[in-house]
Design an enzyme around this catalytic site. Sequence first.
Site, PDB file in Angstrom:
ATOM      1  N   ASN A  42       5.135  41.718  -4.730  1.00  0.00           N
ATOM      2  CA  ASN A  42       4.453  42.787  -5.472  1.00  0.00           C
ATOM      3  C   ASN A  42       5.448  43.527  -6.351  1.00  0.00           C
ATOM      4  O   ASN A  42       6.639  43.627  -6.030  1.00  0.00           O
ATOM      5  CB  ASN A  42       3.704  43.748  -4.530  1.00  0.00           C
ATOM      6  CG  ASN A  42       4.584  44.434  -3.515  1.00  0.00           C
ATOM      7  OD1 ASN A  42       5.578  43.894  -3.050  1.00  0.00           O
ATOM      8  ND2 ASN A  42       4.216  45.653  -3.158  1.00  0.00           N
ATOM      9  N   GLU A  44       5.504  47.183  -8.731  1.00  0.00           N
ATOM     10  CA  GLU A  44       4.725  48.382  -9.049  1.00  0.00           C
ATOM     11  C   GLU A  44       5.166  49.004 -10.367  1.00  0.00           C
ATOM     12  O   GLU A  44       6.141  48.572 -10.995  1.00  0.00           O
ATOM     13  CB  GLU A  44       4.848  49.378  -7.891  1.00  0.00           C
ATOM     14  CG  GLU A  44       4.335  48.757  -6.591  1.00  0.00           C
ATOM     15  CD  GLU A  44       4.382  49.695  -5.400  1.00  0.00           C
ATOM     16  OE1 GLU A  44       5.097  50.726  -5.451  1.00  0.00           O
ATOM     17  OE2 GLU A  44       3.700  49.393  -4.413  1.00  0.00           O
ATOM     18  N   CYS A  53      -0.111  42.648  -7.148  1.00  0.00           N
ATOM     19  CA  CYS A  53       0.070  42.190  -5.774  1.00  0.00           C
ATOM     20  C   CYS A  53       0.904  40.907  -5.729  1.00  0.00           C
ATOM     21  O   CYS A  53       0.913  40.113  -6.684  1.00  0.00           O
ATOM     22  CB  CYS A  53      -1.278  41.885  -5.137  1.00  0.00           C
ATOM     23  SG  CYS A  53      -2.297  43.319  -4.802  1.00  0.00           S
ATOM     24  N   GLU A  55       0.351  38.217  -4.052  1.00  0.00           N
ATOM     25  CA  GLU A  55      -0.473  36.999  -4.114  1.00  0.00           C
ATOM     26  C   GLU A  55      -0.778  36.621  -5.553  1.00  0.00           C
ATOM     27  O   GLU A  55      -0.668  35.462  -5.957  1.00  0.00           O
ATOM     28  CB  GLU A  55      -1.803  37.224  -3.368  1.00  0.00           C
ATOM     29  CG  GLU A  55      -1.647  37.514  -1.886  1.00  0.00           C
ATOM     30  CD  GLU A  55      -1.516  38.997  -1.574  1.00  0.00           C
ATOM     31  OE1 GLU A  55      -0.914  39.743  -2.362  1.00  0.00           O
ATOM     32  OE2 GLU A  55      -2.029  39.412  -0.517  1.00  0.00           O
ATOM     33  N   CYS A  86      -5.693  41.768  -0.263  1.00  0.00           N
ATOM     34  CA  CYS A  86      -6.710  42.750  -0.667  1.00  0.00           C
ATOM     35  C   CYS A  86      -7.926  42.013  -1.241  1.00  0.00           C
ATOM     36  O   CYS A  86      -7.890  40.809  -1.513  1.00  0.00           O
ATOM     37  CB  CYS A  86      -6.124  43.713  -1.703  1.00  0.00           C
ATOM     38  SG  CYS A  86      -5.931  43.001  -3.350  1.00  0.00           S
ATOM     39  N   CYS A  89      -7.366  40.120  -4.558  1.00  0.00           N
ATOM     40  CA  CYS A  89      -6.636  38.853  -4.412  1.00  0.00           C
ATOM     41  C   CYS A  89      -7.498  37.786  -3.747  1.00  0.00           C
ATOM     42  O   CYS A  89      -7.392  36.599  -4.076  1.00  0.00           O
ATOM     43  CB  CYS A  89      -5.342  39.077  -3.633  1.00  0.00           C
ATOM     44  SG  CYS A  89      -4.101  39.964  -4.616  1.00  0.00           S
TER      45      CYS A  89
HETATM   46  N1  THU Z   1      -0.246  44.671  -2.056  1.00  0.00           N
HETATM   47  C1  THU Z   1       0.005  43.336  -2.200  1.00  0.00           C
HETATM   48  O1  THU Z   1       1.015  42.937  -2.804  1.00  0.00           O
HETATM   49  N2  THU Z   1      -0.896  42.467  -1.672  1.00  0.00           N
HETATM   50  C2  THU Z   1      -2.017  42.836  -1.002  1.00  0.00           C
HETATM   51  O2  THU Z   1      -2.862  42.003  -0.705  1.00  0.00           O
HETATM   52  C3  THU Z   1      -2.182  44.235  -0.607  1.00  0.00           C
HETATM   53  C4  THU Z   1      -1.411  45.209  -1.405  1.00  0.00           C
HETATM   54  C5  THU Z   1       0.716  45.623  -2.642  1.00  0.00           C
HETATM   55  C6  THU Z   1       0.189  46.400  -3.815  1.00  0.00           C
HETATM   56  C7  THU Z   1       1.056  47.637  -3.773  1.00  0.00           C
HETATM   57  O3  THU Z   1       2.260  47.381  -4.485  1.00  0.00           O
HETATM   58  C8  THU Z   1       1.382  47.810  -2.308  1.00  0.00           C
HETATM   59  O4  THU Z   1       1.081  46.566  -1.684  1.00  0.00           O
HETATM   60  C9  THU Z   1       0.591  48.918  -1.621  1.00  0.00           C
HETATM   61  O5  THU Z   1      -0.754  48.798  -1.869  1.00  0.00           O
END
Ligand code: THU
Length: 128
Positions: A42, A44, A53, A55, A86, A89
């Site tokens: 991930n 940000e 994310c 994935e 999530c 994804c």
């Molecule tokens: N996140 C992912 O990378 N994958 C997921 O399936 C759930 C959330 C990341 C997004 C964000 O950078 C952090 O986790 C918190 O939500």
Amino acid sequence: MTYEELMDKAIEVSKYSYSPYSKFAVGACLETEDGSIYTGCNFENSSYGLSICAERNAIGSAIAEGKRKIKAIAIYSPNQDNCAPCGACRQVLHEFCEEDSKLDVILKNKNELKIYTLAQLLPESFSL
Ligand code: THU
């Protein structure tokens, strides 16, 4: 690759997560039908909604090499046992899975791997 090996790569790539805002690191490693392997973490942004994310980062790398059929994906977070994908994804994975959501999603807690099919995680899925 074995599911343990996929998970090892997901653990490795989670170390590159750029997550200064949530402080929640995630790594993902997927295998396509021809045995190719792609990883993603991930990353940000100060404009929070632009965060990507792990994935979807890995899926994007596969698509950019012309690989559109994902067989399995391992997902790991050092911050949460059995860190599951999530909803967004799950839907994006569905776009690039084999028939009948036959795609294994591999999660990890301290002692063991947990395997779900995408069909279990995304029942009654939407597609056109
Ligand atoms: N996140 C992912 O990378 N994958 C997921 O399936 C759930 C959330 C990341 C997004 C964000 O950078 C952090 O986790 C918190 O939500």
